[in-house]
Design a protein around this motif. Structure first.
Motif, PDB file in Angstrom:
ATOM      1  N   TRP A 102      13.018  70.483 172.274  1.00 45.74           N
ATOM      2  CA  TRP A 102      12.276  69.569 173.150  1.00 45.74           C
ATOM      3  C   TRP A 102      13.167  69.069 174.278  1.00 45.74           C
ATOM      4  O   TRP A 102      14.342  68.750 174.076  1.00 45.74           O
ATOM      5  CB  TRP A 102      11.786  68.347 172.352  1.00 45.74           C
ATOM      6  CG  TRP A 102      10.725  68.676 171.363  1.00 45.74           C
ATOM      7  CD1 TRP A 102      10.906  69.178 170.099  1.00 45.74           C
ATOM      8  CD2 TRP A 102       9.317  68.562 171.560  1.00 45.74           C
ATOM      9  NE1 TRP A 102       9.682  69.374 169.495  1.00 45.74           N
ATOM     10  CE2 TRP A 102       8.690  69.010 170.367  1.00 45.74           C
ATOM     11  CE3 TRP A 102       8.509  68.136 172.617  1.00 45.74           C
ATOM     12  CZ2 TRP A 102       7.307  69.022 170.207  1.00 45.74           C
ATOM     13  CZ3 TRP A 102       7.135  68.145 172.460  1.00 45.74           C
ATOM     14  CH2 TRP A 102       6.547  68.596 171.275  1.00 45.74           C
TER      15      TRP A 102
ATOM     16  N   ILE B 147      17.480  69.375 169.731  1.00 43.61           N
ATOM     17  CA  ILE B 147      17.104  69.559 168.333  1.00 43.61           C
ATOM     18  C   ILE B 147      16.827  68.173 167.767  1.00 43.61           C
ATOM     19  O   ILE B 147      17.696  67.291 167.817  1.00 43.61           O
ATOM     20  CB  ILE B 147      18.228  70.240 167.540  1.00 43.61           C
ATOM     21  CG1 ILE B 147      18.553  71.600 168.151  1.00 43.61           C
ATOM     22  CG2 ILE B 147      17.844  70.383 166.077  1.00 43.61           C
ATOM     23  CD1 ILE B 147      19.851  72.190 167.646  1.00 43.61           C
TER      24      ILE B 147
ATOM     25  N   TYR C 268       4.814  71.173 153.977  1.00 41.91           N
ATOM     26  CA  TYR C 268       5.044  72.326 154.860  1.00 41.91           C
ATOM     27  C   TYR C 268       4.698  73.639 154.150  1.00 41.91           C
ATOM     28  O   TYR C 268       4.004  74.498 154.712  1.00 41.91           O
ATOM     29  CB  TYR C 268       6.510  72.356 155.311  1.00 41.91           C
ATOM     30  CG  TYR C 268       6.950  73.731 155.750  1.00 41.91           C
ATOM     31  CD1 TYR C 268       6.456  74.295 156.914  1.00 41.91           C
ATOM     32  CD2 TYR C 268       7.837  74.477 154.966  1.00 41.91           C
ATOM     33  CE1 TYR C 268       6.838  75.580 157.307  1.00 41.91           C
ATOM     34  CE2 TYR C 268       8.220  75.752 155.347  1.00 41.91           C
ATOM     35  CZ  TYR C 268       7.720  76.298 156.516  1.00 41.91           C
ATOM     36  OH  TYR C 268       8.085  77.568 156.881  1.00 41.91           O
TER      37      TYR C 268
ATOM     38  N   ARG D  62       3.985  80.222 167.690  1.00 44.10           N
ATOM     39  CA  ARG D  62       4.778  80.040 166.479  1.00 44.10           C
ATOM     40  C   ARG D  62       5.708  81.232 166.252  1.00 44.10           C
ATOM     41  O   ARG D  62       5.414  82.363 166.658  1.00 44.10           O
ATOM     42  CB  ARG D  62       3.881  79.911 165.239  1.00 44.10           C
ATOM     43  CG  ARG D  62       3.121  78.616 165.131  1.00 44.10           C
ATOM     44  CD  ARG D  62       2.458  78.533 163.759  1.00 44.10           C
ATOM     45  NE  ARG D  62       3.457  78.352 162.715  1.00 44.10           N
ATOM     46  CZ  ARG D  62       3.882  77.155 162.287  1.00 44.10           C
ATOM     47  NH1 ARG D  62       3.389  76.056 162.809  1.00 44.10           N
ATOM     48  NH2 ARG D  62       4.791  77.079 161.340  1.00 44.10           N
TER      49      ARG D  62
ATOM     50  N   TYR E 160      11.069  74.897 168.254  1.00 46.58           N
ATOM     51  CA  TYR E 160      11.486  73.605 167.708  1.00 46.58           C
ATOM     52  C   TYR E 160      12.192  72.702 168.716  1.00 46.58           C
ATOM     53  O   TYR E 160      12.462  71.533 168.410  1.00 46.58           O
ATOM     54  CB  TYR E 160      12.425  73.842 166.515  1.00 46.58           C
ATOM     55  CG  TYR E 160      11.789  74.642 165.410  1.00 46.58           C
ATOM     56  CD1 TYR E 160      10.917  74.040 164.513  1.00 46.58           C
ATOM     57  CD2 TYR E 160      12.042  76.001 165.272  1.00 46.58           C
ATOM     58  CE1 TYR E 160      10.320  74.775 163.494  1.00 46.58           C
ATOM     59  CE2 TYR E 160      11.452  76.746 164.258  1.00 46.58           C
ATOM     60  CZ  TYR E 160      10.590  76.125 163.379  1.00 46.58           C
ATOM     61  OH  TYR E 160       9.987  76.850 162.372  1.00 46.58           O
TER      62      TYR E 160
ATOM     63  N   HIS F 115      15.463  74.598 157.407  1.00 49.03           N
ATOM     64  CA  HIS F 115      15.930  75.834 158.019  1.00 49.03           C
ATOM     65  C   HIS F 115      17.024  76.454 157.147  1.00 49.03           C
ATOM     66  O   HIS F 115      17.548  75.825 156.227  1.00 49.03           O
ATOM     67  CB  HIS F 115      16.442  75.568 159.426  1.00 49.03           C
ATOM     68  CG  HIS F 115      15.393  75.075 160.375  1.00 49.03           C
ATOM     69  ND1 HIS F 115      14.295  75.836 160.718  1.00 49.03           N
ATOM     70  CD2 HIS F 115      15.261  73.889 161.039  1.00 49.03           C
ATOM     71  CE1 HIS F 115      13.543  75.154 161.569  1.00 49.03           C
ATOM     72  NE2 HIS F 115      14.100  73.970 161.768  1.00 49.03           N
TER      73      HIS F 115
ATOM     74  N   ARG G 179       3.119  70.381 169.602  1.00 50.47           N
ATOM     75  CA  ARG G 179       3.845  71.613 169.252  1.00 50.47           C
ATOM     76  C   ARG G 179       2.904  72.705 168.766  1.00 50.47           C
ATOM     77  O   ARG G 179       3.210  73.901 168.885  1.00 50.47           O
ATOM     78  CB  ARG G 179       4.906  71.309 168.193  1.00 50.47           C
ATOM     79  CG  ARG G 179       5.941  72.409 168.047  1.00 50.47           C
ATOM     80  CD  ARG G 179       7.014  72.044 167.053  1.00 50.47           C
ATOM     81  NE  ARG G 179       6.544  72.155 165.669  1.00 50.47           N
ATOM     82  CZ  ARG G 179       7.319  71.983 164.604  1.00 50.47           C
ATOM     83  NH1 ARG G 179       8.593  71.640 164.754  1.00 50.47           N
ATOM     84  NH2 ARG G 179       6.826  72.108 163.390  1.00 50.47           N
TER      85      ARG G 179
ATOM     86  N   PHE H 159      17.342  78.900 162.705  1.00 51.23           N
ATOM     87  CA  PHE H 159      16.011  78.297 162.602  1.00 51.23           C
ATOM     88  C   PHE H 159      15.058  78.997 161.629  1.00 51.23           C
ATOM     89  O   PHE H 159      13.932  78.542 161.446  1.00 51.23           O
ATOM     90  CB  PHE H 159      15.369  78.233 163.989  1.00 51.23           C
ATOM     91  CG  PHE H 159      15.983  77.196 164.888  1.00 51.23           C
ATOM     92  CD1 PHE H 159      15.521  75.885 164.873  1.00 51.23           C
ATOM     93  CD2 PHE H 159      17.017  77.524 165.739  1.00 51.23           C
ATOM     94  CE1 PHE H 159      16.078  74.921 165.705  1.00 51.23           C
ATOM     95  CE2 PHE H 159      17.586  76.568 166.576  1.00 51.23           C
ATOM     96  CZ  PHE H 159      17.111  75.263 166.557  1.00 51.23           C
TER      97      PHE H 159
ATOM     98  N   ASP I  87      13.247  70.348 159.712  1.00 48.74           N
ATOM     99  CA  ASP I  87      12.229  70.266 160.773  1.00 48.74           C
ATOM    100  C   ASP I  87      11.607  68.871 160.726  1.00 48.74           C
ATOM    101  O   ASP I  87      10.785  68.576 159.861  1.00 48.74           O
ATOM    102  CB  ASP I  87      11.187  71.355 160.544  1.00 48.74           C
ATOM    103  CG  ASP I  87      10.054  71.320 161.567  1.00 48.74           C
ATOM    104  OD1 ASP I  87      10.076  70.451 162.460  1.00 48.74           O
ATOM    105  OD2 ASP I  87       9.136  72.153 161.459  1.00 48.74           O
TER     106      ASP I  87
ATOM    107  N   GLY J 250      14.798  79.468 168.093  1.00 48.18           N
ATOM    108  CA  GLY J 250      14.618  78.020 168.082  1.00 48.18           C
ATOM    109  C   GLY J 250      13.675  77.480 169.131  1.00 48.18           C
ATOM    110  O   GLY J 250      13.433  76.263 169.175  1.00 48.18           O
TER     111      GLY J 250
ATOM    112  N   LYS K  88      13.146  79.905 158.328  1.00 51.95           N
ATOM    113  CA  LYS K  88      12.782  79.122 157.141  1.00 51.95           C
ATOM    114  C   LYS K  88      12.463  80.083 155.998  1.00 51.95           C
ATOM    115  O   LYS K  88      11.596  80.950 156.142  1.00 51.95           O
ATOM    116  CB  LYS K  88      11.559  78.241 157.408  1.00 51.95           C
ATOM    117  CG  LYS K  88      11.806  77.051 158.319  1.00 51.95           C
ATOM    118  CD  LYS K  88      10.508  76.259 158.485  1.00 51.95           C
ATOM    119  CE  LYS K  88      10.679  75.026 159.342  1.00 51.95           C
ATOM    120  NZ  LYS K  88       9.396  74.292 159.526  1.00 51.95           N
TER     121      LYS K  88
END
Length: 566
Positions: free
Chosen positions: A200, A242, A170, A283, A198, A121, A278, A134, A114, A195, A136
Motif C-alpha cells: 500500500w 508492508i 482466512y 489476487r 499486499y 506468509h 483490496r 508473500f 497479512d 507482493g 501462503k
C-alpha cells in the motif's frame, strides 16, 4: 522466490525444509536417481536431559529483540514453539513459555502476517518479521494455529486465541474447496510482481479512507510516505508499504484518547474498509491441489481449536475436510492417495500423508467423539506399520509396494513441516493410551529409539520428536466420560477436561444408552464404564488402573490438577 533465488516449491513434488528449499519426495537427487537415506541411529529413548538440551539450544538462538530464532531469513517453525510450550508447562520453566509466546506475538504483529485478510506468509526475509516471502502455505496456517491453541490451553491467552481464529477465518474463506478439502497455497506474485497484492502507498490510504482515517491507519500499520518496502534489486524505497502493527495498541489508544475497546473497534473498521478495497485487486494465483498430508494437518488444527475454544464451526470444517479425505483420497482397499487435482486423485500416499491424516483423525475424535474417526485412524496406522516400517527402526517415506527405488528415503529431522516419523510416534503413543492396546505401546517404544542418537546430537532439529517424548515423560492420563453425548452433565465434565492445564489427557466418550457402542470395541477397557446414579461420570485412568468415577466437574478438575503435579 525462495531465499536461494529459486522459485517456490511445488507442493506436489517437494517436501519443504527449514531453509526454504525442497527435497524430492521420491528420494532422488538432481539427476532423478534415488539416493541412499541416512541410516537410523538407534539407541536408548532420549530422556529429560535431551529435552533440556533442546531448550538450551533454542534459548541460545532466541532473538530477544524481535522473537524467533537466529538471523534472517526467519521461518515460523511452529513445532519448535509447540515444544517450548509443552516443555515449559511440564517443567514449570516460565522462560520456555515466554520465548514461545513472544515469538508468536512478534509474528502476528509483523509483516509476515497479512494484517488485512489474515493468514501467515511463508517466511520473513529479514530479522524483524517485516518483509515476507508473500506465498501462503496451508501447512504454515495449520501448524501456527496449533501453536497458538497450545498457548491458549495452558494459560488462557486471549491474544493467541484471536490469532488462531483469524488464521482459520482466512483458511476457511480463501483456501477451502467447495467439497470441503483445503487447497495447498496462494502464490506470492500477482500482475508479475511479488507482493503487489499486499502493498500500500500513502496516497491509496487517503483515497480509500480520507485524510483523518488515513493518518490513523498509517500510525497503526506503520505506513510511511516514502514507503517501508525496499526494492530488492535497487535497494531503494518504492513508496509502497508492508502493513504491520508498528506500535503497542495501548500507546496508540492513549494518544487518540480512546479506550482499549474503542481503539479495537476503530482499527477493525479501517481494516475492513481496506480489505474491501483490496478485493478489487488481482489476487495471487491459488494452487488448487488438495494434498492429503497438509489437509491432515489442517483437520488437526481445526479440531484442536474447536475443542480448546469450544467453537462448533471449526469442528464442522474439520469434519468436512476429513470427509473429503475419506471419499476422494482413500481407496477401496484402505490406502491413501497423495493429492487431488482437477477432479482426479493420484500418487501413492507417503509417510506424511498417513501420519498427518492419523493426527487429524485423533484430534477430530477428541473434539467430536465420532468413533468412526478413531477407527479410521487405527486402520490407517495398521497400513502405515505394514507398508512403511523399516525393520531396523523407523518408517520409510515411501511404501514397500510403491515406485521401485534404489534406496528408500527415511528421515527423522523436522523441516518446515514436522518429521513424519515424529508425528507417527506421537500418534502411536496416543492410540496406545486410547485403546489400551499393548502392541501399539510396544511399537511406540521401538520407534522412540529409532533416531535416538541423531536426536541427541542436535535436539533442536527434532522438536516434533521432543513433543512426543514430552508425552512419554508425562505420566499417562486417560479420561473416559460415560454419559449421553449432548446432555448438560456430560458437557460439564468435558469442559473440566478442556480447562485442564497439564498433563494433556487423552479423552474418550462412552455413550450412555447404547448397548454395544463402537468405542467399547475400539477401547475394550471402557466396556463396563457407565453413568453413576443417572449422572454422567468421569473415569480417570493411568496405566492399567482407574480411580473411582466422579460425577462432579470440580472434583474431576481437582483429580486432573493433582495428576499434573506428578
Amino acid at each position: 522466490m525462495g531465499p536461494d533465488g529459486t522459485s517456490g516449491a511445488d507442493p506436489e513434488t517437494l517436501r519443504p525444509l527449514a531453509d526454504g528449499t525442497g527435497t524430492d519426495r521420491r528420494g532422488g537427487g538432481p539427476d532423478g536417481i534415488a539416493r541412499e537415506a541416512p541410516r537410523s541411529e538407534r539407541g536408548e529413548t532420549p530422556g529429560a536431559e535431551t529435552l533440556a538440551d533442546a531448550f538450551a539450544e533454542l534459548r541460545g538462538r532466541f532473538d530477544e529483540e524481535f522473537g524467533g530464532f537466529g538471523d534472517a531469513p526467519k521461518f515460523p517453525m511452529p513445532h519448535q514453539l509447540l515444544f517450548l510450550l509443552r516443555y515449559g508447562e511440564r517443567t514449570g520453566d516460565a522462560e520456555a513459555i515466554r520465548i514461545a509466546e513472544k515469538s508468536l506475538r512478534a509474528m502476528r504483529r509483523g509483516g509476515i502476517f497479512d494484517q488485512l485478510g489474515f493468514g501467515l506468509h511463508r517466511y520473513s526475509t529479514d530479522r524483524e518479521w517485516l518483509v515476507p516471502h508473500f506465498e501462503k502455505m496451508l501447512y504454515d496456517q495449520a501448524l501456527f494455529v496449533m501453536a497458538c491453541t497450545e498457548a491458549v490451553h495452558p494459560g488462557g491467552d486471549a491474544e493467541q486465541a484471536q490469532t488462531a481464529r483469524e488464521i482459520l477465518e482466512y483458511v476457511i474463506r480463501d483456501l477451502r474447496a467447495p467439497e470441503g478439502g483445503f487447497y495447498a497455497a496462494e502464490d506470492a506474485d500477482s500482475e508479475g510482481e511479488e507482493g503487489r497484492f499486499y502493498l500500500w502507498g500513502m496516497d491509496e490510504l487517503r483515497r480509500f479512507l480520507g485524510p483523518e482515517e488515513a493518518r490513523f491507519a498509517a500510525e497503526v500499520y506503520g505506513i510511511e510516505e516514502e514507503g517501508n518496502f525496499v526494492d530488492p534489486m535497487t535497494g531503494g524505497r518504492t513508496g509502497q508499504n508492508i502493513l504491520h502493527l508498528a506500535h503497542a495498541d495501548a500507546d496508540i489508544a492513549e494518544r487518540h484518547g480512546l479506550s482499549g475497546e474503542e481503539f479495537l473497534r476503530r482499527r477493525e473498521t479501517v481494516r475492513l474498509r481496506l480489505l474491501s478495497a483490496r478485493a478489487g485487486r488481482i489476487r495471487p494465483q491459488r494452487d488448487d491441489k488438495i494434498l492429503t498430508d497438509w489437509n491432515g494437518l489442517m483437520v488437526a488444527a481445526l479440531a484442536r481449536t474447536a475443542f480448546v475454544l469450544d467453537e462448533p464451526r471449526y469442528l464442522d470444517a474439520a469434519r468436512a475436510a476429513a470427509g473429503f479425505l475419506r471419499t476422494r483420497l482413500l481407496t477401496a482397499d484402505g490406502r491413501l492417495l497423495h493429492r487431488w487435482c482437477g477432479g482426479e486423485a493420484a500418487m501413492t500416499g507417503n509417510l506424511d500423508d498417513y501420519a498427518f491424516a492419523i493426527w487429524g483423525l485423533i484430534e477430530l475424535y477428541e473434539a467430536g467423539f465420532e468413533a468412526g474417526d478413531l477407527r479410521l485412524a487405527l486402520d490407517l496406522q495398521r497400513v502405515l506399520t505394514e507398508r512403511f516400517r523399516d525393520r531396523s527402526g523407523g518408517f520409510f517415506f515411501t511404501p514397500d509396494d510403491g515406485e521401485e527405488l534404489l534406496f528408500r528415503l527415511k528421515e527423522g529431522h523436522d523441516g518446515a513441516v514436522p518429521s513424519g516419523n515424529a508425528v507417527a510416534l506421537m500418534n502411536l503413543i496416543r492410540l496406545a493410551r486410547m485403546t489400551g492396546d499393548p502392541s501399539l505401546e510396544e511399537e511406540a517404544a521401538a520407534l522412540s529409539r529409532a533416531f535416538a542418537e541423531s536426536i541427541r546430537q542436535i535436539p533442536s532439529a527434532h522438536t516434533q520428536w521432543l513433543v512426543a517424548l514430552e508425552m512419554l515423560a508425562t505420566p499417562a492420563c486417560e479420561v473416559v466420560i460415560a454419559g449421553r453425548p449432548e446432555a448438560a452433565d456430560t458437557r460439564e465434565l468435558i469442559e473440566a477436561v478442556r480447562r485442564c492445564r497439564s498433563p494433556l489427557p487423552v479423552l474418550l466418550l462412552r455413550p450412555e444408552g447404547e448397548t454395544d457402542p463402537e468405542i467399547a470395541k475400539i477401547a475394550p477397557f471402557t466396556k463396563e464404564m457407565g453413568a453413576i446414579g443417572g449422572r454422567a461420570a468421569a473415569y480417570v485412568c493411568s496405566g492399567f488402573s482407574c480411580k473411582r468415577p466422579v460425577t462432579d466437574p470440580q472434583e474431576l478438575a481437582a483429580i486432573l490438577a493433582e495428576a499434573g503435579k506428578r
